[in-house]
Enzyme design. Structure first.
Site, short mmCIF file in Angstrom:
data_model
loop_
_atom_site.label_atom_id
_atom_site.label_comp_id
_atom_site.label_asym_id
_atom_site.label_seq_id
_atom_site.Cartn_x
_atom_site.Cartn_y
_atom_site.Cartn_z
N HIS A 20 -15.65 -16.02 -6.66
CA HIS A 20 -16.72 -15.04 -6.83
C HIS A 20 -16.82 -14.16 -5.59
O HIS A 20 -17.32 -14.59 -4.56
CB HIS A 20 -18.06 -15.75 -7.07
CG HIS A 20 -18.07 -16.63 -8.28
ND1 HIS A 20 -18.93 -17.68 -8.43
CD2 HIS A 20 -17.31 -16.59 -9.41
CE1 HIS A 20 -18.71 -18.26 -9.61
NE2 HIS A 20 -17.74 -17.63 -10.21
N SER A 66 -16.71 -20.56 -5.40
CA SER A 66 -17.74 -19.57 -5.08
C SER A 66 -18.15 -19.74 -3.62
O SER A 66 -17.30 -19.71 -2.74
CB SER A 66 -18.93 -19.73 -6.04
OG SER A 66 -19.83 -18.66 -5.88
N THR A 67 -19.43 -19.97 -3.34
CA THR A 67 -19.89 -20.09 -1.96
C THR A 67 -19.17 -21.22 -1.24
O THR A 67 -19.16 -22.36 -1.71
CB THR A 67 -21.41 -20.36 -1.93
OG1 THR A 67 -22.07 -19.38 -2.72
CG2 THR A 67 -21.93 -20.31 -0.50
N MET A 112 -22.33 -22.34 -5.97
CA MET A 112 -23.60 -22.47 -6.66
C MET A 112 -23.43 -22.28 -8.16
O MET A 112 -22.50 -21.62 -8.60
CB MET A 112 -24.59 -21.44 -6.13
CG MET A 112 -25.28 -21.85 -4.86
SD MET A 112 -26.25 -20.52 -4.19
CE MET A 112 -25.29 -20.09 -2.78
N ASP A 152 -20.62 -22.18 -13.13
CA ASP A 152 -19.42 -21.50 -13.63
C ASP A 152 -18.22 -22.45 -13.55
O ASP A 152 -18.00 -23.10 -12.53
CB ASP A 152 -19.14 -20.23 -12.81
CG ASP A 152 -18.04 -19.39 -13.42
OD1 ASP A 152 -17.93 -19.36 -14.67
OD2 ASP A 152 -17.28 -18.75 -12.67
#
Length: 348
Positions: free
Chosen positions: A194, A167-168, A287, A290
């Site tokens: 993401h 993600s991030t 973050m 997941d």
């Protein structure tokens, strides 16, 4: 000014966007706009002069575009930067490159470069600003270690799969891992990053240019092929289904999981039912949690889990959840993950 107030510099060539961003931000008690810049060059100058906590950065601007401004700022005065991007092919490509060059995150303008509907993503913007303010910016400026590409003397056995969740900060880690997976691993790789639609396609195209493996955005009902990396498309969960000895993808728009779509847990869960112990899964920077539930299921069937270590994570959230639940077999910096994947596949 209160130390807890987040100081923000807005860099955008659109007077309308500058006005909307300033209005959204200044309604927050914990935020303050300390400067506004109309060009990338002015943005660089004000970043050095004003020392903001977070910068919102337009992509296309005169004198210096957002990507070039990011590169200079990260050298001269490292600051968490959020790209503000329209959904055009050019903007999405530049945004992906900016993320790989130090930008922390990005937000998509809902409809073009000057959007009257930008306020619809106001809550998302504010959340990203607060999260960016917490990022250890030294992680964005770390000298990226170039790992030695693992050598494989013989073709590896198939019937296995590699899964990656991120993600991030993910594009930076993927940029370190995917290009260092050598051709001949003879298994498919599925990546759940993401991102919204359009940006996942740009990510796939960029990685494909610098990798030995073929990298593409996954399509519906597509047979998984060895030596191919499939990026889950934005706004779709990526599922896997078996038919005889073959495995196919499917795209799913059911409810978000962990507040995201695509979600790694969706993909991990279905892959575990098909591949059982023949899975190597890596959970990278990001973050939230997941990938943690999916990692549990993979572990249940005897698969192997790699968590990116805090050392190279921009946000130590998703891997931390896996580590704290004791699901991780290996905790490694991103520059050691490709080598470990090949080793686990039996290539060393």
């Amino acid at each position: 000014m209160d130390d807890k107030v987040i100081k923000i510099l807005i860099v955008d060539d659109s007077g309308f966007m500058r006005m909307v961003l300033k209005d959204i931000i200044e309604k927050q008690k914990d935020m303050k706009v300390v400067g506004i810049a109309k060009t990338g060059l002015e943005g660089v100058e004000k970043a050095i002069q004003l020392k903001p906590d977070v910068i919102t950065m337009d992509v296309e601007m005169p004198e210096l575009n957002g990507l070039e401004a990011v590169k200079i700022i990260m050298k001269k005065r490292p600051t968490p930067i959020i790209m503000v991007s329209s959904l055009t092919s050019k903007d999405s490509e530049i945004t992906i490159e900016a993320l790989e060059n130090g930008a922390v995150d990005f937000i998509q303008k809902p409809a073009g470069s000057v959007s009257w509907t930008f306020r619809t993503v106001a809550d998302e913007l504010l959340e990203k600003i607060r999260n960016a303010a917490k990022v250890d910016v030294t992680k964005m400026t770390m000298r990226r270690i170039k790992p030695k590409k693992p050598r494989i003397s013989t073709m590896l056995r198939g019937q296995k799969i590699v899964l990656i969740a991120s993600s991030t900060g993910g594009p930076r880690s993927l940029d370190t891992i995917i290009p260092n997976l050598p051709k001949g691993i003879n298994v498919p790789v599925v990546v759940v990053q993401h991102m919204p639609p359009g940006f996942t396609n740009s990510l796939a195209k960029r990685l494909d240019k610098i990798s030995e493996l073929h990298v593409k955005e996954a399509e519906d009902n597509e047979e998984l092929k060895p030596d191919t990396v499939y990026i889950a498309p934005g706004n779709y969960h990526l599922g896997l289904k078996a038919s005889g000895s073959k495995v196919y993808t499917f795209l799913d728009q059911s409810d978000k999981i962990n507040n995201v779509r695509p979600a790694a847990d969706f993909t991990f869960d279905l892959a575990a039912e098909i591949y059982k112990s023949n899975i190597i899964a890596a959970v990278l920077t990001g973050m939230g949690k997941d990938g943690a539930k999916g990692a549990f299921k993979i572990k249940h069937y005897g698969g192997k889990i790699i968590a990116e270590s805090k050392e190279t994570c921009v946000v130590y959230g998703m891997p931390k959840a896996v580590v704290e639940e004791n699901y991780a077999d290996f905790v490694l910096p991103n520059y050691e993950i490709a080598d470990k994947i090949v080793e686990l596949l039996g290539g060393k």
